[in-house]
Design a protein around this motif. Structure first.
Motif, mmCIF file in Angstrom:
data_model
loop_
_atom_site.group_PDB
_atom_site.id
_atom_site.type_symbol
_atom_site.label_atom_id
_atom_site.label_comp_id
_atom_site.label_asym_id
_atom_site.label_seq_id
_atom_site.Cartn_x
_atom_site.Cartn_y
_atom_site.Cartn_z
ATOM 1 N N SER A 1 18.649 -24.916 71.839
ATOM 2 C CA SER A 1 19.447 -24.765 73.114
ATOM 3 C C SER A 1 20.977 -24.993 72.830
ATOM 4 C CB SER A 1 19.028 -25.662 73.925
ATOM 5 O OG SER A 1 19.354 -27.278 73.513
ATOM 6 N N THR A 2 21.153 -25.582 71.574
ATOM 7 C CA THR A 2 22.629 -26.042 71.255
ATOM 8 C C THR A 2 22.989 -24.741 70.414
ATOM 9 O OG1 THR A 2 21.928 -28.191 70.692
ATOM 10 C CG2 THR A 2 23.976 -27.316 69.544
ATOM 11 N N ARG B 1 28.623 -29.208 71.173
ATOM 12 C CA ARG B 1 27.168 -29.833 71.077
ATOM 13 C C ARG B 1 26.787 -30.118 69.757
ATOM 14 N NH1 ARG B 1 22.889 -27.471 74.912
ATOM 15 N NH2 ARG B 1 21.613 -29.498 74.055
ATOM 16 N N ARG C 1 23.261 -33.200 65.438
ATOM 17 C CA ARG C 1 23.899 -33.832 64.296
ATOM 18 C C ARG C 1 23.328 -33.436 62.995
ATOM 19 N NH1 ARG C 1 27.590 -38.194 64.902
ATOM 20 N NH2 ARG C 1 26.706 -38.478 67.106
ATOM 21 N N LEU D 1 16.064 -28.761 71.021
ATOM 22 C CA LEU D 1 17.426 -29.106 70.896
ATOM 23 C C LEU D 1 18.399 -28.104 70.211
ATOM 24 C CD1 LEU D 1 19.568 -31.194 71.697
ATOM 25 C CD2 LEU D 1 18.952 -32.712 69.625
ATOM 26 N N ASN E 1 21.880 -41.045 69.798
ATOM 27 C CA ASN E 1 23.128 -40.141 69.803
ATOM 28 C C ASN E 1 23.719 -40.376 68.608
ATOM 29 O OD1 ASN E 1 23.166 -38.383 72.076
ATOM 30 N ND2 ASN E 1 23.381 -40.251 73.379
ATOM 31 N N LYS F 1 15.330 -36.357 75.495
ATOM 32 C CA LYS F 1 16.177 -35.803 76.720
ATOM 33 C C LYS F 1 17.502 -36.716 76.721
ATOM 34 C CE LYS F 1 13.989 -39.001 80.235
ATOM 35 N NZ LYS F 1 13.456 -38.947 81.486
ATOM 36 N N ASN F 2 17.761 -38.015 75.828
ATOM 37 C CA ASN F 2 18.786 -38.711 75.942
ATOM 38 C C ASN F 2 19.700 -38.321 74.697
ATOM 39 O OD1 ASN F 2 17.918 -40.374 78.066
ATOM 40 N ND2 ASN F 2 16.744 -41.721 76.658
ATOM 41 N N ILE F 3 19.085 -37.361 74.168
ATOM 42 C CA ILE F 3 20.057 -36.988 73.079
ATOM 43 C C ILE F 3 20.883 -35.622 73.353
ATOM 44 C CG2 ILE F 3 20.004 -35.888 70.499
ATOM 45 C CD1 ILE F 3 17.476 -37.197 69.968
ATOM 46 N N GLU F 4 22.188 -35.817 73.420
ATOM 47 C CA GLU F 4 23.112 -35.065 73.986
ATOM 48 C C GLU F 4 23.591 -33.907 72.896
ATOM 49 O OE1 GLU F 4 26.142 -37.225 75.503
ATOM 50 O OE2 GLU F 4 25.028 -38.407 76.946
ATOM 51 N N ARG F 5 23.430 -34.012 71.696
ATOM 52 C CA ARG F 5 24.143 -33.212 70.558
ATOM 53 C C ARG F 5 23.305 -33.086 69.598
ATOM 54 N NH1 ARG F 5 30.255 -34.957 70.050
ATOM 55 N NH2 ARG F 5 29.490 -36.851 69.627
#
Length: 267
Positions: free
Chosen positions: A238-239, A70, A8, A235, A105, A2-6
């Protein structure tokens, strides 16, 4: 997670493999990406384009499209020329940004290794052998992308004409012949790379990426399938913004899986 925003991705491959075009299609953009250094500072685009034209890349730079910020991409310059320095720099980056990276991140979640089909007789070169034998990516999966597969159409027409078909008749059979050639070279690439110490997790031919409305669903789906863990899969799904169908399929599959597990636990 949940702390990963993007999400990569490290994109690799020799020059002119169509890497930027793929990223544009994934992000639904025709623009060039904005470039940021490892600290989040935006780099002047004129400076970046000048270094790119000279064949210079900084793998630590972040490529971000405003149409979908994202996604974060890193571009590794081709090391087909045999530069030990470039290869070691790439290996350090992979190790530093793999699953055990200190900052979540900053972790890379997948690697796309692009092999262009413009010269199908050079699909697996010393560069590919070196990477898949010497670079342990750990838990980060590598997907081999066969880019510019459309160029095999010319080879297909030539082979049909060599077999005695007239030009007009050859054009009617070209789609089938093109598919046969693509399967042939895909099988060859799999055979060669699967013998390596650290083989790819998956393979995918890409076609018509030069079209502005090219469909990237297969690319996202294939990448999702090789990811480690449901959280990373969620992730990526959703990205991406290219396919609502993928979001629905993933949600349904997850519900079915949870139901099956629940039923098994009852007995």
């Amino acid at each position: 997670m949940k702390n990963i925003e993007r999400f990569r991705i490290l994109v690799m491959g020799r020059a002119n493999a169509g890497k930027t075009t793929i990223l544009q299609r994934v992000c639904n953009s025709t623009n060039q990406p904005e470039i940021f250094d490892g600290k989040g500072n935006k780099i002047d685009s004129a400076t970046v384009q000048g270094t790119l034209k000279r064949g210079c890349h900084d793998i630590k730079h972040e490529l971000v499209f405003q149409s979908n910020p994202r996604f974060v991409f890193h571009d590794s310059c081709g090391f087909e020329a045999g530069s030990t320095e470039q290869f070691e720099e790439m290996k350090r980056f992979v190790v530093d940004h793999a699953a055990m990276a200190r900052k979540v991140n900053n972790r890379i979640h997948a690697i796309w290794y692009c092999i262009p089909m413009t010269d199908c007789r050079r699909t697996v070169t010393a560069a590919e052998q070196k990477f898949f034998n010497a670079c342990d990516t750990g838990h980060v999966p590598v997907m081999v992308l066969l880019t510019k597969s459309d160029t095999l159409l010319l080879d297909a027409i030539q082979e049909l004409e060599d077999e005695g078909f007239e030009t007009e008749e050859a054009h009617h059979k070209v789609a089938q012949k093109h598919g046969e050639l693509l399967e042939k070279w895909l099988a060859y690439i799999k055979f060669e790379l699967n013998k390596c110490k650290f083989p790819p997790r998956g393979y995918l031919p890409l076609q018509k990426m030069h079209d502005d409305n090219a469909n990237c669903t297969a690319l996202i789906q294939s990448t999702t399938n090789v990811l480690n863990g449901e959280s990373l899969q969620k992730l990526l799904i959703s990205t991406q913004q290219s396919s609502i169908t993928l979001c629905i399929e993933y949600a349904v599959r997850r519900q079915v899986s949870n139901y099956v597990v629940g039923q098994m636990l009852r007995f």
